[in-house]
Design an enzyme around this catalytic site. Structure first.
Site, PDB file in Angstrom:
ATOM      1  N   ASP A   1      -7.623  11.359   1.880  1.00 46.21           N
ATOM      2  CA  ASP A   1      -6.222  10.844   1.518  1.00 46.21           C
ATOM      3  C   ASP A   1      -5.417  11.385   0.543  1.00 46.21           C
ATOM      4  O   ASP A   1      -5.139  12.310  -1.116  1.00 46.21           O
ATOM      5  CB  ASP A   1      -7.205   9.528   0.212  1.00 46.21           C
ATOM      6  CG  ASP A   1      -6.576   8.333   0.010  1.00 46.21           C
ATOM      7  OD1 ASP A   1      -6.521   7.353   1.199  1.00 46.21           O
ATOM      8  OD2 ASP A   1      -5.580   8.432  -0.870  1.00 46.21           O
TER       9      ASP A   1
ATOM     10  N   ASN B   1       6.226   5.825  -0.005  1.00 52.06           N
ATOM     11  CA  ASN B   1       7.307   4.819   0.905  1.00 52.06           C
ATOM     12  C   ASN B   1       8.454   4.576  -0.028  1.00 52.06           C
ATOM     13  O   ASN B   1       9.224   3.771   0.440  1.00 52.06           O
ATOM     14  CB  ASN B   1       5.927   4.083   1.200  1.00 52.06           C
ATOM     15  CG  ASN B   1       5.209   4.720   2.708  1.00 52.06           C
ATOM     16  OD1 ASN B   1       6.026   5.068   3.321  1.00 52.06           O
ATOM     17  ND2 ASN B   1       4.240   4.255   2.627  1.00 52.06           N
TER      18      ASN B   1
ATOM     19  N   HIS C   1      10.090   4.346   4.587  1.00 45.20           N
ATOM     20  CA  HIS C   1       8.797   4.415   5.392  1.00 45.20           C
ATOM     21  C   HIS C   1       9.256   5.312   6.111  1.00 45.20           C
ATOM     22  O   HIS C   1       8.199   5.917   6.753  1.00 45.20           O
ATOM     23  CB  HIS C   1       9.107   3.109   5.914  1.00 45.20           C
ATOM     24  CG  HIS C   1       8.427   2.393   5.443  1.00 45.20           C
ATOM     25  ND1 HIS C   1       6.946   2.201   4.894  1.00 45.20           N
ATOM     26  CD2 HIS C   1       9.048   1.113   4.838  1.00 45.20           C
ATOM     27  CE1 HIS C   1       6.497   0.865   4.065  1.00 45.20           C
ATOM     28  NE2 HIS C   1       7.703   0.560   3.991  1.00 45.20           N
TER      29      HIS C   1
ATOM     30  N   ASP D   1       6.067   7.978   6.819  1.00 48.96           N
ATOM     31  CA  ASP D   1       5.389   8.314   8.398  1.00 48.96           C
ATOM     32  C   ASP D   1       5.933  10.114   8.826  1.00 48.96           C
ATOM     33  O   ASP D   1       4.529  10.935   9.125  1.00 48.96           O
ATOM     34  CB  ASP D   1       6.745   8.333   9.741  1.00 48.96           C
ATOM     35  CG  ASP D   1       6.626   6.213   9.877  1.00 48.96           C
ATOM     36  OD1 ASP D   1       5.517   6.241   9.112  1.00 48.96           O
ATOM     37  OD2 ASP D   1       7.045   5.267  10.752  1.00 48.96           O
TER      38      ASP D   1
ATOM     39  N   GLU E   1      -3.164   6.334   4.879  1.00 53.21           N
ATOM     40  CA  GLU E   1      -3.035   7.091   4.581  1.00 53.21           C
ATOM     41  C   GLU E   1      -4.179   8.083   3.781  1.00 53.21           C
ATOM     42  O   GLU E   1      -4.959   9.419   3.354  1.00 53.21           O
ATOM     43  CB  GLU E   1      -1.985   7.662   3.204  1.00 53.21           C
ATOM     44  CG  GLU E   1      -2.627   7.572   1.827  1.00 53.21           C
ATOM     45  CD  GLU E   1      -2.388   5.699   1.643  1.00 53.21           C
ATOM     46  OE1 GLU E   1      -2.847   5.445   0.237  1.00 53.21           O
ATOM     47  OE2 GLU E   1      -2.680   4.902   2.597  1.00 53.21           O
TER      48      GLU E   1
END
Length: 397
Positions: free
Chosen positions: A262, A270, A275, A279, A305
């Site tokens: 994780d 973010n 965002h 990404d 994630e």
């Protein structure tokens, strides 16, 4: 048979090249299937169509100009086919070798014609085609190695090998029989066997490239079906299938470990950077982790994630080996921050490692174990690896 005389064979070959050019152009422009390779293939077939039949259009031209068109047309055709082939195979090799061979071949043709030697001009073009055919064989064998069965790769490569062999034999003919040069300009027809062989080679190359295109489309569909579109990792469905297969192998003594991963503080990335940065961070992490895993390992994105790696083990209970892999992935990510907006964005991740449980067909027990260790790693401060050392693969809750 009368209907297989040489003029008929040449006409069939010319019509085939024209129809093939139209078909490739339709696939490229209308259906957007391998558009660059399709346009190159169409161009190659058009060149072959325009120069193959020793058309009456060129009959009034000077002999040197006729031969230049024929030799350069064939050379250009083979260059286009080879460029298309490399695109079909998704080769990353730069076309410098093609440029050198094509350039030297064209220069040799021009020098031979300038010296008034039809033999030298035709020999230069034929040698270049021989070398290009050899490069095509090499590209096919390397590009298909490990992707398809050896027999299939051999059949797909055969037309290119025939092209190289025919060009080599013709080079020898030109050296042994100088009068052979310029036969096309003089209006001499090839022998029936030579005409048929050229048609078979042309047809075979086209068929091989069509097969490559279909293979590429199927591979793309499989990629979209089993891969996460953003990161390229296995999607959840594909990972669960791989986990089920690994659980079946566990009963045969082939062990594995699961590593839940994780990304730490991903929501903060973010919120603070947008965002697009999120990404990019996902792709960055997956790129680092996949580089640190073996081909037999599987990395899947379970959602957001959260990721999971499936690591086959040489020994079913060798948890220490899996922990060492996880620690290496953790350290690699920490050492390589994400370049973002003229700066570096540090990233880290938490890892939970566990062995699976025998008799658990879907692998859910192993996932729960690894997930519990992941939460322990996050609770203990993140950016660390925790392992379920007290649980063994033979245990079933």
């Amino acid at each position: 048979m009368d209907f297989l005389d040489v003029p008929t064979i040449l006409q069939i070959s010319a019509v085939f090249n024209l129809m093939a050019a139209l078909a490739w152009l339709t696939l490229a422009q209308v259906f957007h299937i391998a558009p660059r390779a399709g346009r190159l293939m169409a161009g190659g077939h058009v060149l072959r169509f325009a120069t193959q039949g020793y058309s009456d259009v060129m009959s009034a031209w000077p002999a040197a100009l006729q031969q230049a068109v024929l030799e350069l047309g064939l050379l250009g055709c083979i260059l286009m086919l080879l460029l298309a082939l490399r695109r079909m195979l998704l080769s990353r090799q730069r076309p410098r070798d093609l440029a050198w061979i094509g350039g030297l071949g064209a220069a040799g043709i021009a020098a031979g014609l300038a010296a008034g030697s039809a033999q030298a001009a035709e020999l230069a073009g034929t040698v270049a085609v021989t070398l290009l055919g050899g490069l095509a064989v090499r590209a096919m064998l390397l590009g298909l190695r490990g992707q398809v069965a050896p027999v299939t790769a051999g059949f797909a490569t055969l037309p290119f090998a025939m092209l190289a062999l025919m060009a080599f034999v013709h080079s020898v003919e030109l050296l042994l029989e100088p009068d052979w040069a310029g036969h096309a300009v003089r209006g001499d027809l090839p022998s029936p066997a030579r005409a048929v062989l050229w048609y078979v080679v042309t047809f075979g190359i086209t068929l091989s490239l069509i097969a490559l295109m279909i293979w590429r489309v199927v591979a793309r569909i499989q990629h979209l079906t089993y891969r996460d579109p953003l990161t390229g990792a296995l999607n959840r469905r594909a990972f669960e299938r791989a986990l089920g297969d690994a659980q079946a192998q566990l009963l045969r003594g082939h062990g594995f470990a699961l590593v839940m991963i994780d990304i730490d503080h991903f929501k903060r990335v973010n919120d603070q950077h947008g965002h697009a940065a999120g990404d990019a961070a996902l792709r960055h992490c997956v790129g680092i982790w996949q580089a640190g895993l073996r081909e037999v390992d599987c990395l899947g994105r379970l959602g957001g994630e959260e990721f999971c790696a499936l690591l086959p083990l040489a020994s079913p209970g060798d948890l220490a080996a899996a922990v060492a892999v996880a620690e290496r992935l953790r350290a690699d990510l920490q050492a390589r921050p994400l370049p973002w907006e003229n700066g570096l964005l540090p990233l880290s991740a938490s890892f939970g490692v566990a062995l699976p449980a025998a008799g658990d067909a879907r692998g859910e027990v192993g996932l729960v174990r690894a997930d519990a260790e992941l939460y322990r790693a996050k609770a203990e401060g993140r950016n660390r690896v925790c392992a379920a050392t007290h649980l063994q693969p033979a245990e079933v809750p």
